[in-house]
Motif scaffolding. Structure first.
Motif, PDB file in Angstrom:
ATOM      1  N   LEU A  66       0.832  -1.213   0.000  1.00 24.96           N
ATOM      2  CA  LEU A  66       0.000   0.000   0.000  1.00 24.96           C
ATOM      3  C   LEU A  66       0.864   1.259   0.000  1.00 24.96           C
ATOM      4  O   LEU A  66       0.540   2.252  -0.666  1.00 24.96           O
ATOM      5  CB  LEU A  66      -0.954  -0.010   1.190  1.00 24.96           C
ATOM      6  CG  LEU A  66      -2.108  -1.017   1.101  1.00 24.96           C
ATOM      7  CD1 LEU A  66      -2.921  -0.996   2.397  1.00 24.96           C
ATOM      8  CD2 LEU A  66      -2.987  -0.708  -0.090  1.00 24.96           C
ATOM      9  N   PHE A  67       1.958   1.229   0.751  1.00 22.80           N
ATOM     10  CA  PHE A  67       2.894   2.357   0.748  1.00 22.80           C
ATOM     11  C   PHE A  67       3.463   2.585  -0.640  1.00 22.80           C
ATOM     12  O   PHE A  67       3.545   3.723  -1.115  1.00 22.80           O
ATOM     13  CB  PHE A  67       4.014   2.108   1.766  1.00 22.80           C
ATOM     14  CG  PHE A  67       5.118   3.107   1.692  1.00 22.80           C
ATOM     15  CD1 PHE A  67       4.940   4.394   2.170  1.00 22.80           C
ATOM     16  CD2 PHE A  67       6.344   2.764   1.126  1.00 22.80           C
ATOM     17  CE1 PHE A  67       5.964   5.329   2.094  1.00 22.80           C
ATOM     18  CE2 PHE A  67       7.363   3.682   1.042  1.00 22.80           C
ATOM     19  CZ  PHE A  67       7.176   4.969   1.526  1.00 22.80           C
ATOM     20  N   LEU A  68       3.868   1.516  -1.322  1.00 18.20           N
ATOM     21  CA  LEU A  68       4.414   1.648  -2.680  1.00 18.20           C
ATOM     22  C   LEU A  68       3.371   2.182  -3.661  1.00 18.20           C
ATOM     23  O   LEU A  68       3.677   3.020  -4.513  1.00 18.20           O
ATOM     24  CB  LEU A  68       4.964   0.303  -3.166  1.00 18.20           C
ATOM     25  CG  LEU A  68       6.235  -0.199  -2.490  1.00 18.20           C
ATOM     26  CD1 LEU A  68       6.627  -1.552  -3.063  1.00 18.20           C
ATOM     27  CD2 LEU A  68       7.367   0.795  -2.651  1.00 18.20           C
ATOM     28  N   ILE A  69       2.126   1.710  -3.532  1.00 16.94           N
ATOM     29  CA  ILE A  69       1.053   2.200  -4.404  1.00 16.94           C
ATOM     30  C   ILE A  69       0.798   3.686  -4.164  1.00 16.94           C
ATOM     31  O   ILE A  69       0.665   4.467  -5.115  1.00 16.94           O
ATOM     32  CB  ILE A  69      -0.233   1.363  -4.188  1.00 16.94           C
ATOM     33  CG1 ILE A  69      -0.031  -0.049  -4.737  1.00 16.94           C
ATOM     34  CG2 ILE A  69      -1.432   2.029  -4.859  1.00 16.94           C
ATOM     35  CD1 ILE A  69      -1.151  -1.009  -4.397  1.00 16.94           C
ATOM     36  N   THR A  70       0.756   4.090  -2.896  1.00 14.61           N
ATOM     37  CA  THR A  70       0.568   5.505  -2.561  1.00 14.61           C
ATOM     38  C   THR A  70       1.713   6.347  -3.110  1.00 14.61           C
ATOM     39  O   THR A  70       1.497   7.440  -3.675  1.00 14.61           O
ATOM     40  CB  THR A  70       0.463   5.689  -1.040  1.00 14.61           C
ATOM     41  OG1 THR A  70      -0.553   4.827  -0.537  1.00 14.61           O
ATOM     42  CG2 THR A  70       0.142   7.120  -0.669  1.00 14.61           C
ATOM     43  N   LEU A  71       2.917   5.864  -2.960  1.00 16.97           N
ATOM     44  CA  LEU A  71       4.081   6.576  -3.479  1.00 16.97           C
ATOM     45  C   LEU A  71       4.016   6.710  -5.000  1.00 16.97           C
ATOM     46  O   LEU A  71       4.320   7.778  -5.546  1.00 16.97           O
ATOM     47  CB  LEU A  71       5.351   5.844  -3.054  1.00 16.97           C
ATOM     48  CG  LEU A  71       6.667   6.601  -3.216  1.00 16.97           C
ATOM     49  CD1 LEU A  71       6.666   7.826  -2.338  1.00 16.97           C
ATOM     50  CD2 LEU A  71       7.828   5.691  -2.860  1.00 16.97           C
ATOM     51  N   MET A  91       3.807  10.182  -7.178  1.00 19.43           N
ATOM     52  CA  MET A  91       4.773  10.468  -8.251  1.00 19.43           C
ATOM     53  C   MET A  91       4.060  10.775  -9.564  1.00 19.43           C
ATOM     54  O   MET A  91       4.449  11.697 -10.292  1.00 19.43           O
ATOM     55  CB  MET A  91       5.733   9.289  -8.425  1.00 19.43           C
ATOM     56  CG  MET A  91       6.743   9.158  -7.310  1.00 19.43           C
ATOM     57  SD  MET A  91       7.811   7.726  -7.488  1.00 19.43           S
ATOM     58  CE  MET A  91       8.587   8.050  -9.037  1.00 19.43           C
ATOM     59  N   ILE A  92       3.005  10.029  -9.875  1.00 22.78           N
ATOM     60  CA  ILE A  92       2.245  10.280 -11.103  1.00 22.78           C
ATOM     61  C   ILE A  92       1.578  11.648 -11.043  1.00 22.78           C
ATOM     62  O   ILE A  92       1.603  12.413 -12.019  1.00 22.78           O
ATOM     63  CB  ILE A  92       1.208   9.151 -11.322  1.00 22.78           C
ATOM     64  CG1 ILE A  92       1.928   7.849 -11.672  1.00 22.78           C
ATOM     65  CG2 ILE A  92       0.224   9.529 -12.421  1.00 22.78           C
ATOM     66  CD1 ILE A  92       1.029   6.635 -11.662  1.00 22.78           C
TER      67      ILE A  92
END
Length: 120
Positions: free
Chosen positions: A29-34, A38-39
């Protein structure tokens, strides 16, 4: 090695009942939020770049319009152009050139200068 690859492909590390599965989900979830941040940041950057390009083009257009207007004004201010427009109204330029008038300023004397002039 074969079981390790199959367990990763079947995502067993996400469905195990131990505490590591919860940590793995939090990390994902942290990676998806990051990635979303970024997008969004890239999108905002591109919008600003497009706006800068549009404003630069507008500045170039306004600058060229300014140069055109200035050259047009210089033509209108020329003596020959003014003379032509005045001839249409029956006003002609003078045949006698203008003369310069000089005015001499009378200097006021100071208080002591006035007293000295009065005594003489």
């Amino acid at each position: 090695m074969r079981n390790g690859v199959y367990s990763i492909l079947k995502a067993r590390f996400l469905i195990n009942e131990d505490a590591n599965a919860a940590k793995n989900w939090r990390f994902i979830l942290f990676l998806i939020t990051l990635a979303i941040i970024m997008i969004a940041n890239t999108q905002r950057y591109e919008q600003k770049v497009f706006k800068i390009v549009a404003l630069t083009n507008e500045v170039k257009e306004l600058r060229s319009e300014f140069v055109d207007r200035r050259s047009e004004l210089m033509k209108l201010k020329m003596e020959s152009t003014v003379a032509e427009k005045m001839e249409a109204k029956q006003i002609f330029p003078s045949a006698v050139p203008p003369t310069k008038i000089k005015v001499k300023k009378v200097e006021e004397k100071s208080f002591f200068g006035k007293i000295k002039a009065a005594w003489q």
